[in-house]
Design an enzyme around this catalytic site. Structure first.
Site, short mmCIF file in Angstrom:
data_model
loop_
_atom_site.label_atom_id
_atom_site.label_comp_id
_atom_site.label_asym_id
_atom_site.label_seq_id
_atom_site.Cartn_x
_atom_site.Cartn_y
_atom_site.Cartn_z
N GLY A 305 0.81 -1.21 0.00
CA GLY A 305 0.00 0.00 0.00
C GLY A 305 0.84 1.26 0.00
O GLY A 305 0.51 2.25 -0.68
N ASP A 306 1.96 1.25 0.73
CA ASP A 306 2.84 2.41 0.78
C ASP A 306 3.44 2.70 -0.60
O ASP A 306 3.55 3.86 -1.02
CB ASP A 306 3.98 2.17 1.77
CG ASP A 306 3.47 1.79 3.16
OD1 ASP A 306 2.37 2.24 3.52
OD2 ASP A 306 4.18 1.05 3.86
N SER A 307 3.83 1.64 -1.30
CA SER A 307 4.43 1.83 -2.63
C SER A 307 3.37 2.25 -3.64
O SER A 307 3.66 3.00 -4.59
CB SER A 307 5.14 0.56 -3.09
OG SER A 307 4.30 -0.57 -3.03
#
Length: 369
Positions: A305-307
């Site tokens: 999700g962060d990427s």
């Protein structure tokens, strides 16, 4: 996107300032599920655990699973690192570490990645740590945020920190009302550091606070809100909405900033991305099917999700008048590459940061395909 969404460029000040918890990720690949049973952990979960339990878990995991891999961790820090690897130079991350060996390791890794940082070092606390237990396409994340819990508002408001995260006095800002283009705050950061979040909003985002509930306050004021579907469902319950769609309508109806849309993006693993945008009575709901990746190709979903957010923001900030769908497609491509590695990292076959910084979005996108 409309012209109001475009981000002006100035090489002397950050286009994105991020705040979040700093962690050293210790990743191991499980041989079986015994460790999860012994420590009462779930196969696909993330939680904070006491420091002593974390230390025991790390010792057992390393002893039974072999040599671990170390990576910087923390949601906002992951996003900043991927943004920097994609070539965005004007990003700065703010957080706290301890004066210990793990803090030294993280400092060197971040220095090597050429990511600008504004880090507070707290001698009386240990650097945050997360043990990532990987089992196929599942992972159990167990963290203790350590020094990040004691990140101080006084540090953020200090002259040194303000000189790094504020905008410069160049002509690039003569016609701009905003000092910095994007402030990005991870959800995990908010509960213990709401005083910092409130300061950021009041100083840089030029609004008037009208709520005392932490998450509601920031969700309602934010221009961009990212989260997974589970998080949006939980937020809908707080607002007493029957569905995420109803929640999105509620938040967009409250949003009345002139010439600007509110955007909410909800990821749902390998299934789809839902996104909502609008202002006041204007409301649009769309979805994008995530490209299918063979299960055997998935190595580690930590930081997926962060990427995705990093890819979205990179396209958002550097693309040539991108649409929301363009940003979401690009975010999905970046996440699809990252989950083929251990830790939140781009594959080594992509350009390193200095080279990537010279490539247009379209050429980077072809390398991600």
């Amino acid at each position: 996107m409309t012209n109001d969404w475009q981000i002006s460029s100035c090489d002397r000040c950050p286009r994105l300032v991020a705040f979040g918890n700093v962690l050293l990720d210790i990743s191991v690949e499980l041989r079986d599920g015994q460790i999860l049973k012994d420590f009462d952990l779930k196969e696909d979960d993330q939680r904070e655990i006491p420091a002593d339990k974390l230390a025991r878990l790390v010792a057992v995991a390393v002893e039974t699973c072999g040599k671990p891999k170390y990576n910087p961790g923390g949601s906002a820090l992951n996003t900043c690192r991927i943004l920097r690897a994609l070539g965005e130079k004007n990003v700065i991350f703010c957080g706290a570490i301890g004066a210990d060996e793990n803090g030294e390791i993280l400092t060197q890794i971040l220095k090597d990645s050429s990511l600008n940082t504004c880090i507070q070092t707290l001698p009386d606390h240990t650097t945050g740590t997360c043990i990532c237990l990987i089992s196929g396409d599942k992972r159990s994340l167990n963290a203790n945020i350590g020094a990040s819990q004691y990140f101080k508002r006084e540090f953020v408001t200090s002259r040194w920190c303000q000189s790094k995260i504020g905008s410069c006095n160049s002509a690039a800002h003569a016609d701009s009302e905003e000092e910095v283009r994007i402030f990005y705050v991870e959800g995990y950061f908010i509960p213990e550091k709401f005083a910092i979040c409130k300061h950021i909003y009041e100083k840089y985002c030029k609004g008037t606070p009208n709520l005392t509930k932490e998450m509601q306050y920031l969700v309602e004021q934010a221009d961009l809100v990212f989260g997974n579907l589970t998080e949006f469902v939980a937020l809908a319950e707080i607002y007493e909405c029957d569905s995420v769609d109803e929640l999105a309508k509620c938040l967009i109806r409250k949003y009345l900033k002139i010439n600007r849309e509110k955007i909410l993006v909800a990821t749902d693993g390998s299934r789809c991305v839902r996104f909502y945008h609008g202002n006041g009575s204007t409301f649009r709901s769309e979805s994008h099917q995530v490209p299918i990746i063979p299960k055997k190709a998935v190595i580690d979903t930590t930081g997926a999700g962060d990427s995705f957010v990093a890819g979205f923001l990179y396209k958002y900030m550097t693309g040539d008048c991108p649409t929301l769908l363009d940003c979401i497609r690009y975010g999905s491509k970046v996440a699809g590459k990252v989950i083929r590695q251990v830790g939140c990292n781009l594959p080594s076959s992509l350009p390193s940061s200095p080279v990537a910084a010279m490539l247009p979005v379209e050429e980077l996108e072809s390398k991600l395909a």
